[in-house]
Design a protein around this motif. Structure first.
Motif, PDB file in Angstrom:
ATOM      1  N   SER A   1       0.802  -1.222   0.000  1.00 14.37           N
ATOM      2  CA  SER A   1       0.000   0.000   0.000  1.00 14.37           C
ATOM      3  C   SER A   1       0.835   1.272   0.000  1.00 14.37           C
ATOM      4  O   SER A   1       0.277   2.375   0.017  1.00 14.37           O
ATOM      5  N   TYR A   2       2.154   1.123  -0.036  1.00 14.29           N
ATOM      6  CA  TYR A   2       3.015   2.280   0.170  1.00 14.29           C
ATOM      7  C   TYR A   2       4.139   2.387  -0.857  1.00 14.29           C
ATOM      8  O   TYR A   2       4.613   1.384  -1.393  1.00 14.29           O
ATOM      9  N   ALA A   3       4.561   3.629  -1.068  1.00 21.37           N
ATOM     10  CA  ALA A   3       5.870   3.886  -1.656  1.00 21.37           C
ATOM     11  C   ALA A   3       6.884   3.793  -0.523  1.00 21.37           C
ATOM     12  O   ALA A   3       6.593   4.189   0.609  1.00 21.37           O
ATOM     13  N   ILE A   4       8.042   3.267  -0.830  1.00 29.14           N
ATOM     14  CA  ILE A   4       9.058   3.034   0.199  1.00 29.14           C
ATOM     15  C   ILE A   4      10.341   3.758  -0.183  1.00 29.14           C
ATOM     16  O   ILE A   4      10.757   3.754  -1.355  1.00 29.14           O
ATOM     17  N   GLY A   5      10.971   4.332   0.806  1.00 28.10           N
ATOM     18  CA  GLY A   5      12.231   5.019   0.560  1.00 28.10           C
ATOM     19  C   GLY A   5      13.340   4.502   1.456  1.00 28.10           C
ATOM     20  O   GLY A   5      13.099   4.080   2.583  1.00 28.10           O
ATOM     21  N   TRP A   6      14.536   4.512   0.909  1.00 26.64           N
ATOM     22  CA  TRP A   6      15.745   4.304   1.703  1.00 26.64           C
ATOM     23  C   TRP A   6      16.362   5.673   1.956  1.00 26.64           C
ATOM     24  O   TRP A   6      16.482   6.486   1.030  1.00 26.64           O
ATOM     25  N   PHE A   7      16.790   5.877   3.189  1.00 23.84           N
ATOM     26  CA  PHE A   7      17.403   7.120   3.615  1.00 23.84           C
ATOM     27  C   PHE A   7      18.679   6.786   4.372  1.00 23.84           C
ATOM     28  O   PHE A   7      18.857   5.650   4.837  1.00 23.84           O
TER      29      PHE A   7
ATOM     30  N   GLY B   1      17.676  11.529   1.593  1.00 21.07           N
ATOM     31  CA  GLY B   1      17.045  10.479   0.817  1.00 21.07           C
ATOM     32  C   GLY B   1      18.030   9.830  -0.131  1.00 21.07           C
ATOM     33  O   GLY B   1      18.956  10.484  -0.614  1.00 21.07           O
ATOM     34  N   VAL B   2      17.834   8.546  -0.390  1.00 21.19           N
ATOM     35  CA  VAL B   2      18.713   7.803  -1.301  1.00 21.19           C
ATOM     36  C   VAL B   2      17.925   7.368  -2.541  1.00 21.19           C
ATOM     37  O   VAL B   2      18.236   7.777  -3.659  1.00 21.19           O
ATOM     38  N   LEU B   3      16.913   6.553  -2.340  1.00 21.80           N
ATOM     39  CA  LEU B   3      16.087   6.047  -3.442  1.00 21.80           C
ATOM     40  C   LEU B   3      14.663   5.850  -2.932  1.00 21.80           C
ATOM     41  O   LEU B   3      14.467   5.539  -1.762  1.00 21.80           O
ATOM     42  N   CYS B   4      13.714   6.019  -3.840  1.00 20.55           N
ATOM     43  CA  CYS B   4      12.312   5.717  -3.527  1.00 20.55           C
ATOM     44  C   CYS B   4      11.769   4.761  -4.578  1.00 20.55           C
ATOM     45  O   CYS B   4      12.097   4.886  -5.769  1.00 20.55           O
ATOM     46  N   ILE B   5      10.918   3.846  -4.146  1.00 19.40           N
ATOM     47  CA  ILE B   5      10.254   2.934  -5.075  1.00 19.40           C
ATOM     48  C   ILE B   5       8.750   3.021  -4.841  1.00 19.40           C
ATOM     49  O   ILE B   5       8.280   2.931  -3.701  1.00 19.40           O
ATOM     50  N   SER B   6       8.015   3.219  -5.929  1.00 18.95           N
ATOM     51  CA  SER B   6       6.568   3.393  -5.797  1.00 18.95           C
ATOM     52  C   SER B   6       5.858   2.051  -5.660  1.00 18.95           C
ATOM     53  O   SER B   6       6.472   0.978  -5.763  1.00 18.95           O
ATOM     54  N   ARG B   7       4.550   2.115  -5.458  1.00 21.37           N
ATOM     55  CA  ARG B   7       3.757   0.900  -5.343  1.00 21.37           C
ATOM     56  C   ARG B   7       3.804   0.076  -6.631  1.00 21.37           C
ATOM     57  O   ARG B   7       3.652  -1.148  -6.608  1.00 21.37           O
ATOM     58  N   SER B   8       4.029   0.769  -7.757  1.00 20.67           N
ATOM     59  CA  SER B   8       4.111   0.072  -9.041  1.00 20.67           C
ATOM     60  C   SER B   8       5.549  -0.119  -9.497  1.00 20.67           C
ATOM     61  O   SER B   8       5.810  -0.320 -10.689  1.00 20.67           O
ATOM     62  N   ASP B   9       6.489  -0.033  -8.562  1.00 20.28           N
ATOM     63  CA  ASP B   9       7.912  -0.294  -8.815  1.00 20.28           C
ATOM     64  C   ASP B   9       8.598   0.780  -9.647  1.00 20.28           C
ATOM     65  O   ASP B   9       9.661   0.516 -10.226  1.00 20.28           O
ATOM     66  N   TYR B  10       8.017   1.971  -9.703  1.00 18.71           N
ATOM     67  CA  TYR B  10       8.736   3.080 -10.354  1.00 18.71           C
ATOM     68  C   TYR B  10       9.780   3.601  -9.371  1.00 18.71           C
ATOM     69  O   TYR B  10       9.462   3.885  -8.214  1.00 18.71           O
ATOM     70  N   ILE B  11      11.008   3.746  -9.869  1.00 17.81           N
ATOM     71  CA  ILE B  11      12.124   4.105  -8.993  1.00 17.81           C
ATOM     72  C   ILE B  11      12.566   5.534  -9.252  1.00 17.81           C
ATOM     73  O   ILE B  11      12.717   5.955 -10.399  1.00 17.81           O
ATOM     74  N   THR B  12      12.761   6.251  -8.181  1.00 17.78           N
ATOM     75  CA  THR B  12      13.293   7.613  -8.261  1.00 17.78           C
ATOM     76  C   THR B  12      14.591   7.678  -7.481  1.00 17.78           C
ATOM     77  O   THR B  12      14.634   7.299  -6.305  1.00 17.78           O
ATOM     78  N   ASN B  13      15.625   8.137  -8.147  1.00 16.82           N
ATOM     79  CA  ASN B  13      16.919   8.299  -7.508  1.00 16.82           C
ATOM     80  C   ASN B  13      16.958   9.678  -6.841  1.00 16.82           C
ATOM     81  O   ASN B  13      16.772  10.693  -7.502  1.00 16.82           O
ATOM     82  N   ILE B  14      17.204   9.712  -5.546  1.00 18.49           N
ATOM     83  CA  ILE B  14      17.230  10.968  -4.809  1.00 18.49           C
ATOM     84  C   ILE B  14      18.656  11.501  -4.681  1.00 18.49           C
ATOM     85  O   ILE B  14      18.912  12.674  -4.887  1.00 18.49           O
TER      86      ILE B  14
ATOM     87  N   GLY C   1      27.227   5.395   6.981  1.00 20.44           N
ATOM     88  CA  GLY C   1      26.141   6.009   7.711  1.00 20.44           C
ATOM     89  C   GLY C   1      25.139   4.975   8.180  1.00 20.44           C
ATOM     90  O   GLY C   1      25.299   3.777   7.918  1.00 20.44           O
ATOM     91  N   VAL C   2      24.117   5.451   8.862  1.00 23.49           N
ATOM     92  CA  VAL C   2      23.008   4.598   9.263  1.00 23.49           C
ATOM     93  C   VAL C   2      21.933   4.695   8.184  1.00 23.49           C
ATOM     94  O   VAL C   2      21.534   5.790   7.796  1.00 23.49           O
ATOM     95  N   TYR C   3      21.498   3.542   7.715  1.00 19.34           N
ATOM     96  CA  TYR C   3      20.521   3.470   6.635  1.00 19.34           C
ATOM     97  C   TYR C   3      19.155   3.078   7.202  1.00 19.34           C
ATOM     98  O   TYR C   3      19.048   2.127   7.996  1.00 19.34           O
TER      99      TYR C   3
END
Length: 124
Positions: free
Chosen positions: A31-37, A47-60, A92-94
């Motif tokens: 149900s969520y977009a997920i991000g690594w920070f 922010g590092v990367l985000c992945i949407s519910r439909s697997d679209y990836i955004t590089n931060i 760092g801490v991820y």
């Protein structure tokens, strides 16, 4: 308790690889977009990367382009971060966190279910 549990952090030499895992506890991932920070010593969390519910990836973070890969496995309620060609500045801490939509993840607005993070140290 609703949160992520991150794991996989370790001490690794420059040029090495690690795969981090982030397991959702108490809620379902799909149900969520997920991000690594990440948060480096003495610096703000970024922010590092985000992945949407439909697997679209955004590089931060521009510095991880071509080196880090984010994937999700909703059947395992887990998000992964494959980190290659690691550099000392990746230390760092991820953390991972969730947002209802990708745009919120990218802007780091309304993120929730933060875990305690996992420590990555890149050093020779």
């Amino acid at each position: 308790q609703l949160q992520f549990v991150e794991s996989g952090g370790d001490l690794v030499q420059p040029g090495g690889s690690l795969r981090l895992s982030c397991v959702a506890s108490g809620f379902t991932l799909d149900s969520y977009a997920i991000g690594w920070f990440r948060q480096a010593p003495g610096k703000e969390r970024e922010g590092v990367l985000c992945i949407s519910r439909s697997d679209y990836i955004t590089n931060i973070a521009d510095s991880v382009k071509g080196r880090f890969i984010i994937t999700r496995d909703n059947t395992k309620n887990t998000v992964y971060l494959q980190m290659n060609s690691l550099r000392p500045e990746d230390t760092g801490v991820y953390y991972c966190a969730a947002a209802p939509v990708q745009a919120m993840c990218i802007k780091r607005v309304g993120m929730k279910y933060w875990g305690e993070g996992t420590l990555v140290t890149v050093s020779s």
